[in-house]
Design a protein around this motif. Structure first.
Motif, PDB file in Angstrom:
ATOM      1  N   SER A 144       7.837 -30.954  82.029  1.00 13.37           N
ATOM      2  CA  SER A 144       6.428 -30.788  82.387  1.00 13.37           C
ATOM      3  C   SER A 144       5.628 -31.909  81.737  1.00 13.37           C
ATOM      4  CB  SER A 144       5.906 -29.422  81.947  1.00 13.37           C
ATOM      5  OG  SER A 144       4.560 -29.232  82.379  1.00 13.37           O
ATOM      6  N   CYS A 145       4.363 -32.004  82.142  1.00 18.31           N
ATOM      7  CA  CYS A 145       3.464 -32.985  81.530  1.00 18.31           C
ATOM      8  C   CYS A 145       2.215 -32.293  80.984  1.00 18.31           C
ATOM      9  CB  CYS A 145       3.058 -34.049  82.548  1.00 18.31           C
ATOM     10  SG  CYS A 145       4.380 -35.189  82.981  1.00 18.31           S
ATOM     11  N   ASN A 146       2.355 -31.022  80.624  1.00 18.82           N
ATOM     12  CA  ASN A 146       1.189 -30.241  80.207  1.00 18.82           C
ATOM     13  C   ASN A 146       0.786 -30.478  78.765  1.00 18.82           C
ATOM     14  OD1 ASN A 146       3.626 -28.878  79.445  1.00 18.82           O
ATOM     15  ND2 ASN A 146       2.442 -27.014  79.059  1.00 18.82           N
ATOM     16  N   THR A 147       1.645 -31.095  77.969  1.00 19.01           N
ATOM     17  CA  THR A 147       1.323 -31.431  76.578  1.00 19.01           C
ATOM     18  C   THR A 147       1.836 -32.836  76.280  1.00 19.01           C
ATOM     19  OG1 THR A 147       3.408 -30.625  75.639  1.00 19.01           O
ATOM     20  CG2 THR A 147       1.621 -28.994  75.914  1.00 19.01           C
ATOM     21  N   PRO A 148       1.297 -33.502  75.245  1.00 12.73           N
ATOM     22  CA  PRO A 148       1.818 -34.823  74.885  1.00 12.73           C
ATOM     23  C   PRO A 148       3.321 -34.783  74.591  1.00 12.73           C
ATOM     24  CG  PRO A 148      -0.294 -34.474  73.818  1.00 12.73           C
ATOM     25  CD  PRO A 148       0.083 -33.165  74.463  1.00 12.73           C
ATOM     26  N   GLN A 149       3.777 -33.727  73.928  1.00 10.97           N
ATOM     27  CA  GLN A 149       5.202 -33.626  73.609  1.00 10.97           C
ATOM     28  C   GLN A 149       6.042 -33.549  74.888  1.00 10.97           C
ATOM     29  OE1 GLN A 149       2.779 -31.764  72.372  1.00 10.97           O
ATOM     30  NE2 GLN A 149       2.867 -31.779  70.134  1.00 10.97           N
ATOM     31  N   ASN A 150       5.552 -32.791  75.868  1.00  9.23           N
ATOM     32  CA  ASN A 150       6.304 -32.669  77.115  1.00  9.23           C
ATOM     33  C   ASN A 150       6.243 -33.941  77.949  1.00  9.23           C
ATOM     34  OD1 ASN A 150       7.384 -30.139  76.728  1.00  9.23           O
ATOM     35  ND2 ASN A 150       5.707 -29.058  77.726  1.00  9.23           N
ATOM     36  N   VAL A 151       5.164 -34.705  77.816  1.00  6.58           N
ATOM     37  CA  VAL A 151       5.106 -36.009  78.486  1.00  6.58           C
ATOM     38  C   VAL A 151       6.221 -36.912  77.958  1.00  6.58           C
ATOM     39  CG1 VAL A 151       3.761 -38.127  78.787  1.00  6.58           C
ATOM     40  CG2 VAL A 151       2.660 -35.899  79.059  1.00  6.58           C
ATOM     41  N   ILE A 152       6.418 -36.907  76.643  1.00  9.81           N
ATOM     42  CA  ILE A 152       7.486 -37.707  76.042  1.00  9.81           C
ATOM     43  C   ILE A 152       8.849 -37.241  76.542  1.00  9.81           C
ATOM     44  CG2 ILE A 152       8.637 -38.268  73.863  1.00  9.81           C
ATOM     45  CD1 ILE A 152       5.850 -38.091  72.522  1.00  9.81           C
ATOM     46  N   LYS A 153       9.056 -35.926  76.585  1.00 10.55           N
ATOM     47  CA  LYS A 153      10.325 -35.391  77.081  1.00 10.55           C
ATOM     48  C   LYS A 153      10.548 -35.755  78.550  1.00 10.55           C
ATOM     49  CE  LYS A 153      10.490 -31.461  73.881  1.00 10.55           C
ATOM     50  NZ  LYS A 153      10.451 -29.980  73.760  1.00 10.55           N
ATOM     51  N   THR A 154       9.466 -35.742  79.324  1.00 17.31           N
ATOM     52  CA  THR A 154       9.583 -36.107  80.735  1.00 17.31           C
ATOM     53  C   THR A 154       9.983 -37.561  80.889  1.00 17.31           C
ATOM     54  OG1 THR A 154       7.996 -34.425  81.447  1.00 17.31           O
ATOM     55  CG2 THR A 154       8.326 -36.301  82.915  1.00 17.31           C
ATOM     56  N   LYS A 155       9.378 -38.426  80.087  1.00 15.82           N
ATOM     57  CA  LYS A 155       9.757 -39.845  80.155  1.00 15.82           C
ATOM     58  C   LYS A 155      11.232 -40.025  79.794  1.00 15.82           C
ATOM     59  CE  LYS A 155       8.851 -44.480  78.449  1.00 15.82           C
ATOM     60  NZ  LYS A 155       7.978 -45.388  77.656  1.00 15.82           N
TER      61      LYS A 155
END
Length: 219
Positions: free
Chosen positions: A152-163
């Motif tokens: 997901s991209c709902n939090t900064p941490q999840n944006v990193i995981k998505t990348k």
């Protein structure tokens, strides 16, 4: 955000001049306006079939399909399932916002039970509309896929995981591994009828319990 992550991963892997994106009619229809890579528009849902042809003719290219849920999980169900079943060496970036975001907010195969849409004004009713489809889990029943992950991209941490997931999926293709799909649970404030911050809360409270994040398969 996902567009930016795709671009960063392509650049960091040195594939800027070696990438082809197939963009079906739907949420990804404007991709040629944002990327300088070679792109081709496909009929709605048919990006995996188009990408299959491109990859077989150009096996050294990084071939990406960028698809929404109304596209991939509805009219394109046959294409994505058979592409994954064959283990085509392509990468699919799959945007799951639980609704047809581009064409007016119709109910999608991923729309939650009780969630309202323009074609389901009383909300999704299982007895009438069926239950939400979980595409990573469906493809996980097949033998060939190499990598299936939901982020997901709902939090900064999840944006990193998505990348990190997108980059791994691209690297899998570069390394000659089979089919990879990154499913990304995102918001659609306009068609959800919510303010942007409220839409992020909806992801956390409603979408993620139905579509839990994590690696489904990693060969």
């Amino acid at each position: 955000i996902v567009h930016r992550l795709v671009a960063e991963c392509v650049a960091e892997l040195g594939q800027v001049d070696n990438t082809i994106i197939t963009a079906p009619v739907g949420c990804s229809v404007f991709i040629p306006n944002y990327f300088t890579y070679d792109t081709i528009h496909c009929a709605h849902g048919r990006a995996p079939a188009t990408a299959t042809g491109i990859k077989r003719v150009h096996p050294d290219k990084l071939v990406i399909t960028y698809q929404g849920d109304g596209d991939l999980a509805s009219i394109g169900t046959a294409e994505i399932i058979h592409c994954a079943a064959r283990g085509e060496k392509i990468t699919t970036v799959f945007i799951n916002n639980g609704i047809y975001g581009m064409t007016g907010g119709q109910m999608a195969p991923t729309t939650l039970v009780g969630m309202k849409a323009s074609t389901a004004p009383k909300g999704r009713i299982p007895e009438e509309h069926g239950y939400p489809m979980h595409m990573c889990e469906i493809l996980d029943k097949l033998t060939a896929p190499a990598y299936l992950v939901r982020t997901s991209c709902n939090t900064p941490q999840n944006v990193i995981k998505t990348k990190n997931a997108i980059k791994k999926a691209f690297q899998n293709q570069i390394d000659g591994k089979g089919f990879s799909m990154v499913e990304i649970v995102t918001s659609c404030p306009t068609n959800w009828g919510l303010e942007p911050l409220d839409a992020l809360d909806f992801i956390e409270q409603k979408m993620l319990p139905e579509y839990p994040l994590g690696v489904i398969r990693d060969k």
